[in-house]
Design an enzyme around this catalytic site. Sequence first.
Site, PDB file in Angstrom:
ATOM      1  N   GLY A  22      26.991  -8.379  -9.591  1.00  0.00           N
ATOM      2  CA  GLY A  22      25.937  -8.176 -10.594  1.00  0.00           C
ATOM      3  C   GLY A  22      26.148  -9.072 -11.798  1.00  0.00           C
TER       4      GLY A  22
ATOM      5  N   VAL B 201      25.607  -6.072  -2.818  1.00  0.00           N
ATOM      6  CA  VAL B 201      27.010  -5.651  -2.729  1.00  0.00           C
ATOM      7  C   VAL B 201      27.194  -4.250  -2.146  1.00  0.00           C
ATOM      8  CG1 VAL B 201      28.061  -7.231  -4.392  1.00  0.00           C
ATOM      9  CG2 VAL B 201      27.024  -5.104  -5.208  1.00  0.00           C
TER      10      VAL B 201
ATOM     11  N   SER C  60      30.804   4.299 -16.474  1.00  0.00           N
ATOM     12  CA  SER C  60      29.911   4.612 -17.601  1.00  0.00           C
ATOM     13  C   SER C  60      30.440   5.855 -18.308  1.00  0.00           C
ATOM     14  CB  SER C  60      28.506   4.905 -17.064  1.00  0.00           C
ATOM     15  OG  SER C  60      27.694   5.425 -18.099  1.00  0.00           O
TER      16      SER C  60
ATOM     17  N   TYR D 128      23.481   9.227 -10.842  1.00  0.00           N
ATOM     18  CA  TYR D 128      24.169   8.063 -11.425  1.00  0.00           C
ATOM     19  C   TYR D 128      25.532   8.494 -11.966  1.00  0.00           C
ATOM     20  CZ  TYR D 128      24.946   4.316 -14.918  1.00  0.00           C
ATOM     21  OH  TYR D 128      25.480   3.298 -15.687  1.00  0.00           O
TER      22      TYR D 128
ATOM     23  N   LYS E 124      29.209   7.304 -10.734  1.00  0.00           N
ATOM     24  CA  LYS E 124      30.132   6.659 -11.672  1.00  0.00           C
ATOM     25  C   LYS E 124      31.422   7.475 -11.835  1.00  0.00           C
ATOM     26  CE  LYS E 124      27.759   2.982 -13.052  1.00  0.00           C
ATOM     27  NZ  LYS E 124      28.253   1.622 -12.731  1.00  0.00           N
TER      28      LYS E 124
ATOM     29  N   ILE F 145      24.716  -0.256 -24.074  1.00  0.00           N
ATOM     30  CA  ILE F 145      24.935  -1.690 -24.299  1.00  0.00           C
ATOM     31  C   ILE F 145      23.591  -2.415 -24.180  1.00  0.00           C
ATOM     32  CG2 ILE F 145      26.228  -3.729 -23.535  1.00  0.00           C
ATOM     33  CD1 ILE F 145      28.104  -1.419 -24.384  1.00  0.00           C
TER      34      ILE F 145
HETATM   35  N1  LIG Z   1      23.748  -1.231 -20.263  1.00  0.00           N
HETATM   36  C1  LIG Z   1      24.314  -0.078 -20.493  1.00  0.00           C
HETATM   37  O1  LIG Z   1      24.006   0.584 -21.492  1.00  0.00           O
HETATM   38  C2  LIG Z   1      25.365   0.470 -19.544  1.00  0.00           C
HETATM   39  C3  LIG Z   1      26.040   1.632 -19.931  1.00  0.00           C
HETATM   40  C4  LIG Z   1      27.016   2.159 -19.095  1.00  0.00           C
HETATM   41  C5  LIG Z   1      27.319   1.519 -17.901  1.00  0.00           C
HETATM   42  N2  LIG Z   1      26.641   0.398 -17.548  1.00  0.00           N
HETATM   43  C6  LIG Z   1      26.997  -0.218 -16.267  1.00  0.00           C
HETATM   44  O2  LIG Z   1      27.320  -1.584 -16.468  1.00  0.00           O
HETATM   45  C7  LIG Z   1      26.981  -2.338 -15.304  1.00  0.00           C
HETATM   46  C8  LIG Z   1      26.083  -3.497 -15.701  1.00  0.00           C
HETATM   47  O3  LIG Z   1      24.925  -2.961 -16.320  1.00  0.00           O
HETATM   48  P1  LIG Z   1      23.831  -3.855 -17.072  1.00  0.00           P
HETATM   49  O4  LIG Z   1      23.316  -3.037 -18.173  1.00  0.00           O
HETATM   50  O5  LIG Z   1      24.352  -5.214 -17.322  1.00  0.00           O
HETATM   51  O6  LIG Z   1      22.701  -3.891 -15.907  1.00  0.00           O
HETATM   52  P2  LIG Z   1      21.530  -4.913 -15.622  1.00  0.00           P
HETATM   53  O7  LIG Z   1      20.507  -4.153 -14.838  1.00  0.00           O
HETATM   54  O8  LIG Z   1      21.092  -5.573 -16.870  1.00  0.00           O
HETATM   55  O9  LIG Z   1      22.219  -5.997 -14.673  1.00  0.00           O
HETATM   56  C9  LIG Z   1      22.713  -5.579 -13.417  1.00  0.00           C
HETATM   57  C10 LIG Z   1      22.870  -6.774 -12.495  1.00  0.00           C
HETATM   58  O10 LIG Z   1      23.307  -6.252 -11.233  1.00  0.00           O
HETATM   59  C11 LIG Z   1      22.525  -6.836 -10.195  1.00  0.00           C
HETATM   60  N3  LIG Z   1      22.471  -5.916  -9.059  1.00  0.00           N
HETATM   61  C12 LIG Z   1      21.874  -4.700  -9.000  1.00  0.00           C
HETATM   62  N4  LIG Z   1      22.013  -4.168  -7.775  1.00  0.00           N
HETATM   63  C13 LIG Z   1      22.726  -5.068  -7.043  1.00  0.00           C
HETATM   64  C14 LIG Z   1      23.190  -5.098  -5.707  1.00  0.00           C
HETATM   65  N5  LIG Z   1      22.940  -4.082  -4.855  1.00  0.00           N
HETATM   66  N6  LIG Z   1      23.879  -6.173  -5.288  1.00  0.00           N
HETATM   67  C15 LIG Z   1      24.127  -7.210  -6.130  1.00  0.00           C
HETATM   68  N7  LIG Z   1      23.699  -7.250  -7.408  1.00  0.00           N
HETATM   69  C16 LIG Z   1      23.014  -6.182  -7.850  1.00  0.00           C
HETATM   70  C17 LIG Z   1      21.161  -7.082 -10.831  1.00  0.00           C
HETATM   71  O11 LIG Z   1      20.414  -8.062 -10.111  1.00  0.00           O
HETATM   72  C18 LIG Z   1      21.563  -7.533 -12.233  1.00  0.00           C
HETATM   73  O12 LIG Z   1      21.794  -8.920 -12.286  1.00  0.00           O
HETATM   74  C19 LIG Z   1      26.317  -1.345 -14.340  1.00  0.00           C
HETATM   75  O13 LIG Z   1      27.269  -0.877 -13.410  1.00  0.00           O
HETATM   76  C20 LIG Z   1      25.873  -0.221 -15.255  1.00  0.00           C
HETATM   77  O14 LIG Z   1      25.763   0.999 -14.573  1.00  0.00           O
HETATM   78  C21 LIG Z   1      25.670  -0.136 -18.340  1.00  0.00           C
END
Ligand SMILES: NC(=O)c1ccc[n+]([C@@H]2O[C@H](COP(=O)([O-])OP(=O)(O)OC[C@H]3O[C@@H](n4cnc5c(N)ncnc54)[C@H](O)[C@@H]3O)[C@@H](O)[C@H]2O)c1
Length: 250
Positions: free
Chosen positions: A19, A65, A139, A152, A156, A185
């Site tokens: 990702g 993935v 998370s 979710y 996690k 974030i």
């Molecule tokens: N943004 C937040 O506030 C936040 C908070 C807690 C945890 N997270 C975790 O951080 C991680 C990144 O989050 P983000 O906010 O950057 O998300 P995002 O949606 O902005 O980016 C996620 C990326 O993962 C890719 N992706 C999704 N499913 C996929 C798959 N099956 N195979 C390959 N690639 C895949 C998407 O194409 C994208 O490029 C995630 O695991 C999310 O759960 C985010």
Amino acid sequence: MAGSLPFGRLDGRRAFVSGGARGIGAAIVRSFAGAGARVVIADLDIAAATALADEVGAAAAGLDVSDAVAVRAVMAQDGPFDILVNNAGVDQHAFFTDTTAGDWARLIAVNLTSVLACTQAALPAMQKARFGRIINITSEAARLGSKGGSVYSAAKGGVIAFTKSIARENARYGITANAIAPGPIRTPMLEQAVAKGGEKILQAMTGATLLGRLGEPEEVAAAARFLASDQAAYITGETLGVSGGMGIGG
Ligand SMILES: NC(=O)c1ccc[n+]([C@@H]2O[C@H](COP(=O)([O-])OP(=O)(O)OC[C@H]3O[C@@H](n4cnc5c(N)ncnc54)[C@H](O)[C@@H]3O)[C@@H](O)[C@H]2O)c1
């Protein structure tokens, strides 16, 4: 630490970031590449992954993935890896009673099964090399629960338990496994949640942090870079909150 790289440097290390095309993953890719690592960006969005790879001198792989067979094939072709960052994830915007078995399957596949698939494909080479850094992006929703994010949060939470088990099984190979628990974030994932839930959601999220603000993807990437570095060799099985203090409880 004789023979270790300078603080925060990852020169010559090979890193796989799932990702990695946008959001937190992209910040990790930029940070690792800037620290001297050779990075493979694995993402569903091959166009965005390729654009970022060209920008930072990394490689890109179009990959779901959660598909263990496809993961194994890409890792065999592009690996071996010293550092694995399991970052890909998708979130949920519905109360549990409004979700379907199909929703559960997708949320668990992308948020948990992908971590199992990438870790199993990466581990044999790390064990052979007697070195490895596994960093799983979980998370604060795993530790606190989440209204509208039950499945979710469950997935996690599974990532945290899995991280501890992998740390236990692989310490003898010089492999560490840690998790990072981000709070809210500023990424496309969060922007989509706000677009759906409105300003109220944004206020609730920032209000739940002690610092009263959103985090930036670069702040998560800095923690990942430290955990990937030689200086973090004595840290394993931990979950590090990068959440403005959200995770410390009431
Ligand atoms: N943004 C937040 O506030 C936040 C908070 C807690 C945890 N997270 C975790 O951080 C991680 C990144 O989050 P983000 O906010 O950057 O998300 P995002 O949606 O902005 O980016 C996620 C990326 O993962 C890719 N992706 C999704 N499913 C996929 C798959 N099956 N195979 C390959 N690639 C895949 C998407 O194409 C994208 O490029 C995630 O695991 C999310 O759960 C985010």
